[in-house]
Scaffold this motif. Structure first.
Motif, short mmCIF file in Angstrom:
data_model
loop_
_atom_site.label_atom_id
_atom_site.label_comp_id
_atom_site.label_asym_id
_atom_site.label_seq_id
_atom_site.Cartn_x
_atom_site.Cartn_y
_atom_site.Cartn_z
N LEU A 172 22.27 33.87 -60.30
CA LEU A 172 22.87 33.76 -61.62
C LEU A 172 22.15 34.70 -62.58
O LEU A 172 21.00 35.08 -62.34
CB LEU A 172 22.77 32.32 -62.14
N PRO A 173 22.80 35.08 -63.68
CA PRO A 173 22.16 36.00 -64.63
C PRO A 173 21.01 35.31 -65.36
O PRO A 173 20.84 34.08 -65.27
CB PRO A 173 23.31 36.34 -65.59
N PRO A 174 20.20 36.07 -66.10
CA PRO A 174 19.12 35.47 -66.87
C PRO A 174 19.63 34.41 -67.83
O PRO A 174 20.74 34.51 -68.36
CB PRO A 174 18.51 36.65 -67.63
N GLY A 175 18.83 33.39 -68.03
CA GLY A 175 19.24 32.31 -68.93
C GLY A 175 18.88 30.96 -68.36
O GLY A 175 18.23 30.85 -67.32
N LYS A 176 19.34 29.92 -69.02
CA LYS A 176 19.01 28.56 -68.63
C LYS A 176 20.01 28.05 -67.61
O LYS A 176 21.05 27.46 -67.94
CB LYS A 176 18.98 27.64 -69.86
N TYR A 177 19.69 28.28 -66.35
CA TYR A 177 20.52 27.85 -65.24
C TYR A 177 19.65 27.12 -64.22
O TYR A 177 18.48 27.45 -64.06
CB TYR A 177 21.19 29.04 -64.54
N PRO A 178 20.20 26.15 -63.51
CA PRO A 178 19.43 25.52 -62.43
C PRO A 178 19.28 26.50 -61.27
O PRO A 178 20.25 27.12 -60.84
CB PRO A 178 20.29 24.31 -62.03
N ARG A 179 18.06 26.68 -60.79
CA ARG A 179 17.79 27.60 -59.69
C ARG A 179 16.89 26.91 -58.67
O ARG A 179 16.00 26.15 -59.04
CB ARG A 179 17.12 28.87 -60.19
N LEU A 180 17.12 27.21 -57.41
CA LEU A 180 16.33 26.62 -56.34
C LEU A 180 15.67 27.73 -55.53
O LEU A 180 16.36 28.53 -54.90
CB LEU A 180 17.22 25.78 -55.42
N PRO A 181 14.32 27.83 -55.55
CA PRO A 181 13.66 28.82 -54.70
C PRO A 181 13.70 28.38 -53.24
O PRO A 181 13.20 27.32 -52.89
CB PRO A 181 12.23 28.84 -55.25
N LEU A 182 14.30 29.21 -52.39
CA LEU A 182 14.47 28.86 -50.99
C LEU A 182 13.35 29.40 -50.11
O LEU A 182 12.93 28.74 -49.17
CB LEU A 182 15.81 29.38 -50.48
N ALA A 183 12.89 30.60 -50.38
CA ALA A 183 11.89 31.23 -49.52
C ALA A 183 11.06 32.20 -50.32
O ALA A 183 11.56 32.84 -51.26
CB ALA A 183 12.57 31.95 -48.36
N LEU A 184 9.79 32.33 -49.94
CA LEU A 184 8.88 33.23 -50.63
C LEU A 184 7.94 33.84 -49.60
O LEU A 184 7.48 33.16 -48.68
CB LEU A 184 8.06 32.47 -51.68
N GLY A 185 7.67 35.13 -49.75
CA GLY A 185 6.72 35.79 -48.87
C GLY A 185 5.78 36.67 -49.66
O GLY A 185 6.22 37.45 -50.52
N ASP A 186 4.48 36.52 -49.43
CA ASP A 186 3.48 37.42 -50.01
C ASP A 186 3.00 38.33 -48.89
O ASP A 186 2.48 37.85 -47.87
CB ASP A 186 2.32 36.62 -50.60
N ILE A 187 3.17 39.62 -49.08
CA ILE A 187 2.91 40.60 -48.03
C ILE A 187 1.82 41.55 -48.50
O ILE A 187 1.89 42.09 -49.61
CB ILE A 187 4.19 41.39 -47.70
#
Length: 240
Positions: free
Chosen positions: A173-188
């Motif tokens: 979704l665009p920037p702003g107040k929306y519900p967002r769910l982080p599914l995956a993250l990788g630090d490389i």
């Protein structure tokens, strides 16, 4: 490469593939048995002040081979780990029959495979297949990585690296107040002079669903730019 678990384990989380990262003071030696009673010791990461212009993002090479450790800190398990590539295919393998964790992830002929032989509390051991995934798709995903900065991994030897972060958030979704769910993250963490040399990867998210804390580390002791060995397990071969 990198592996992931069932359909949830991915190579970026590597690798990703791809595994993959798929990424610490002195973890146990590669040949050591998994430690119990204390959590594995992670290498200190020191931020460096001589921040350069943003370097090019990580890029997994077509041919490579390396050895290190797979670390599941909340389970207090550290097992040997190998990551190898040949002609664009690649394979991660953690643990083995004598360890409490044993799995392999492959990018093989445009398909992502995951086979978990052993994991605490796991009773099902299917080989999952996700077609349409290859080295080019993995590296394309790395193109969207965010540069965190230059850092030093305080290990023996110390390694100067560039720290990158990749992630997946739903919905888009665009920037702003929306519900967002982080599914995956990788630090490389890749070598500061060679974006194709991977020294460390942290994977966090749904691809780590077998782990109660959803995070797993790979840390490489060696990484060479010469062809490795990639072998599709018989259990993953299509029926004839």
């Amino acid at each position: 490469m990198g592996g992931k678990k069932g359909r949830r384990r991915t190579a970026t989380s590597a690798a990703l593939v791809g595994a993959a990262a798929l990424v610490l003071a002195a973890p146990p030696s590669v040949d050591a048995e998994p430690r119990t009673g204390t959590a594995p010791v992670f290498a200190t990461v020191a931020a460096r002040q001589d921040a350069p212009v943003t370097p090019p993002p990580p890029r997994l090479p077509r041919d490579f081979r390396g050895k290190g450790k797979w670390i599941v800190r909340d389970l207090d398990i550290t097992v040997p780990f190998t990551w190898e590539g040949k002609d664009g295919d690649s394979q991660m393998t953690a643990g083995g029959p004598q360890y409490p964790i044993w799995f392999t992830n492959l990018i093989y002929r445009d398909t992502l495979y995951t086979l978990t032989y052993k994991w605490p509390g796991l009773n099902e051991h299917p080989c999952s297949r996700i077609p349409g995934f290859n080295l080019e798709a993995l590296n394309q995903g790395f193109e969207g990585a965010r540069f965190v900065g230059p850092e030093t991994l305080r290990r023996t030897p110390q390694r100067h690296v560039n720290h990158w972060r990749v992630g997946a958030v739903f919905p888009k979704l665009p920037p702003g107040k929306y519900p967002r769910l982080p599914l995956a993250l990788g630090d490389i963490y890749v070598d500061e002079h060679d974006r194709g040399t991977f020294w460390q990867v942290l994977q966090f998210g749904v691809q780590n669903l077998y782990d109660p804390e959803l995070d797993e580390w790979l840390v490489m002791d060696t990484f060479e730019h010469r062809p490795g060995t990639v072998t599709l397990p018989q259990r993953c071969e299509p029926p004839r």
